[in-house]
Motif scaffolding. Structure first.
Motif, mmCIF file in Angstrom:
data_model
loop_
_atom_site.group_PDB
_atom_site.id
_atom_site.type_symbol
_atom_site.label_atom_id
_atom_site.label_comp_id
_atom_site.label_asym_id
_atom_site.label_seq_id
_atom_site.Cartn_x
_atom_site.Cartn_y
_atom_site.Cartn_z
ATOM 1 N N ARG A 57 0.829 -1.214 0.000
ATOM 2 C CA ARG A 57 0.000 0.000 0.000
ATOM 3 C C ARG A 57 0.858 1.255 0.000
ATOM 4 N NH1 ARG A 57 -3.021 -2.884 3.914
ATOM 5 N NH2 ARG A 57 -2.093 -1.657 5.569
ATOM 6 N N GLU A 59 1.642 4.215 -3.001
ATOM 7 C CA GLU A 59 1.509 5.655 -2.762
ATOM 8 C C GLU A 59 2.786 6.398 -3.161
ATOM 9 O OE1 GLU A 59 0.434 6.389 1.251
ATOM 10 O OE2 GLU A 59 -1.486 5.317 1.130
ATOM 11 N N GLU A 109 3.470 9.068 -6.775
ATOM 12 C CA GLU A 109 3.953 10.453 -6.787
ATOM 13 C C GLU A 109 4.934 10.694 -7.928
ATOM 14 O OE1 GLU A 109 5.640 11.139 -2.982
ATOM 15 O OE2 GLU A 109 3.708 11.116 -1.922
ATOM 16 N N GLN A 165 -9.081 -2.885 -3.186
ATOM 17 C CA GLN A 165 -8.232 -1.728 -2.927
ATOM 18 C C GLN A 165 -9.021 -0.452 -3.155
ATOM 19 O OE1 GLN A 165 -4.117 -2.291 -4.743
ATOM 20 N NE2 GLN A 165 -5.290 -3.800 -5.890
ATOM 21 N N ARG A 173 -7.126 5.357 -5.934
ATOM 22 C CA ARG A 173 -6.135 6.387 -5.641
ATOM 23 C C ARG A 173 -5.762 7.092 -6.932
ATOM 24 N NH1 ARG A 173 -2.374 2.269 -2.310
ATOM 25 N NH2 ARG A 173 -3.519 0.862 -3.691
ATOM 26 N N THR A 202 -6.150 -0.064 -10.320
ATOM 27 C CA THR A 202 -6.190 -1.237 -9.459
ATOM 28 C C THR A 202 -6.791 -2.423 -10.202
ATOM 29 O OG1 THR A 202 -8.343 -0.599 -8.550
ATOM 30 C CG2 THR A 202 -6.394 0.166 -7.382
#
Length: 306
Positions: free
Chosen positions: A15, A19, A23, A35, A38, A43
């Motif tokens: 996870r 993240e 970025e 999931q 994001r 996903t």
């Protein structure tokens, strides 16, 4: 550029790795567990052994693949635990290796358990003989052999051996998570073996940073090979218990329980190779780590990000 792929993306390390990678660019996150959506992340809910065309296409196109998926529990109590380990660790890795493109940079998570613990206080180095204790460790040795065969063909493969990783999001059955829950409820903290046993305890945030950077090195055709991911510092279990008492501001009491044969007395990483590759090695502030993990599980403690 095609997205980076992370398998096991709903897991503890996965996870946070997703993240961090998101970025930097697009990510495909693959896990058989659901999931949350994001930004910048596609996903895929799928099992790596289901021959899902979406998974195969993502792996084939990815410039970098972080393969973290697996059956992680050293103390898995299921009578058929070894069958699950073979399926989810060995066979799933074989499937990923078959689908990843020939020019992809592949980072595969193994485990420090392959060493069978440190001896005489000496750190475990990557060239040391492997002495796996238990089915989980043996399955990780099998994973490493598959990776070695791929690397021998000229492919870019890095095998990472994380030492004990802790922090926010850790699985409930892991020691630090169990101990925080017990302290919060006023129960004694179960310590397996002895409070004098030691672990190379690695902050999950630092572990994720290292994984990102190692993936970038493999993509840049730096020969990473096999590398430990740890701090090079031994922490006594009794000192972690004491830190929980300080952070929660509550008295804690430890009770010692017999340890399973697969559980080693001491772990300690030789971090020379990691420092050579990255120019730094993880450092763990035990109190800060406990505070973050306790805050993540809802104690009301407020911890500054950093």
């Amino acid at each position: 550029m095609a997205p980076v792929v992370v398998t096991g993306s709903a897991g503890f390390l996965g996870r946070l790795l997703v993240e961090a990678l998101a970025e930097r660019g697009p990510v495909v996150a693959i896990d058989r567990l659901p999931q949350a959506p994001r930004p910048g992340v596609t996903t895929l809910r799928a099992d790596l052994l289901d021959d899902d065309p979406r998974v195969r296409a993502a792996l084939a196109a990815a410039p970098v693949v972080h393969h973290l998926a697996g059956c992680p529990d050293v103390r898995d109590p299921r009578p058929d635990a070894d069958r699950h380990r073979r399926r989810d660790n060995v066979l799933a890795t074989r499937a990923v290796l078959a689908d990843v493109g020939p020019d992809a940079a592949l980072v595969v998570a193994s485990s420090s358990s392959v060493y069978g613990g440190s001896r005489d206080g000496r750190p475990c180095a990557e060239a040391d003989p492997l002495r796996p204790r238990g089915g989980y460790a043996r399955s990780k040795v099998a994973v490493e052999r598959l990776c070695a065969a791929r690397a021998a063909s000229g492919a870019r493969v890095a095998v990472v051996r994380p030492f004990t990783v802790a922090g926010e999001g850790q699985r409930p059955g892991m020691a630090l998570a169990r101990w925080i829950a017990a302290a919060r409820e006023g129960r004694p903290l179960q310590v397996f073996g002895s409070p004098r046993r030691t672990r190379d305890l690695t902050d999950v945030r630092q572990a994720v940073r290292a994984l990102v950077e190692l993936g970038e090195l493999v993509a840049a055709e730096v020969p990473v090979g096999t590398v430990n991911l740890g701090t090079g510092t031994a922490v006594r279990l009794g000192d972690v218990v004491a830190a929980i008492g300080r952070v929660l501001g509550a008295p804690v009491r430890a009770v010692v329980e017999p340890a399973a044969d697969a559980e080693v007395e001491h772990t300690l990483a030789d971090t020379a190779r990691l420092r050579e590759l990255l120019g730094w090695v993880p450092r763990t502030d035990i109190d800060e780590l406990v505070a973050r993990q306790a805050a993540w599980t809802g104690t009301g403690i407020v911890v500054a990000a950093g």
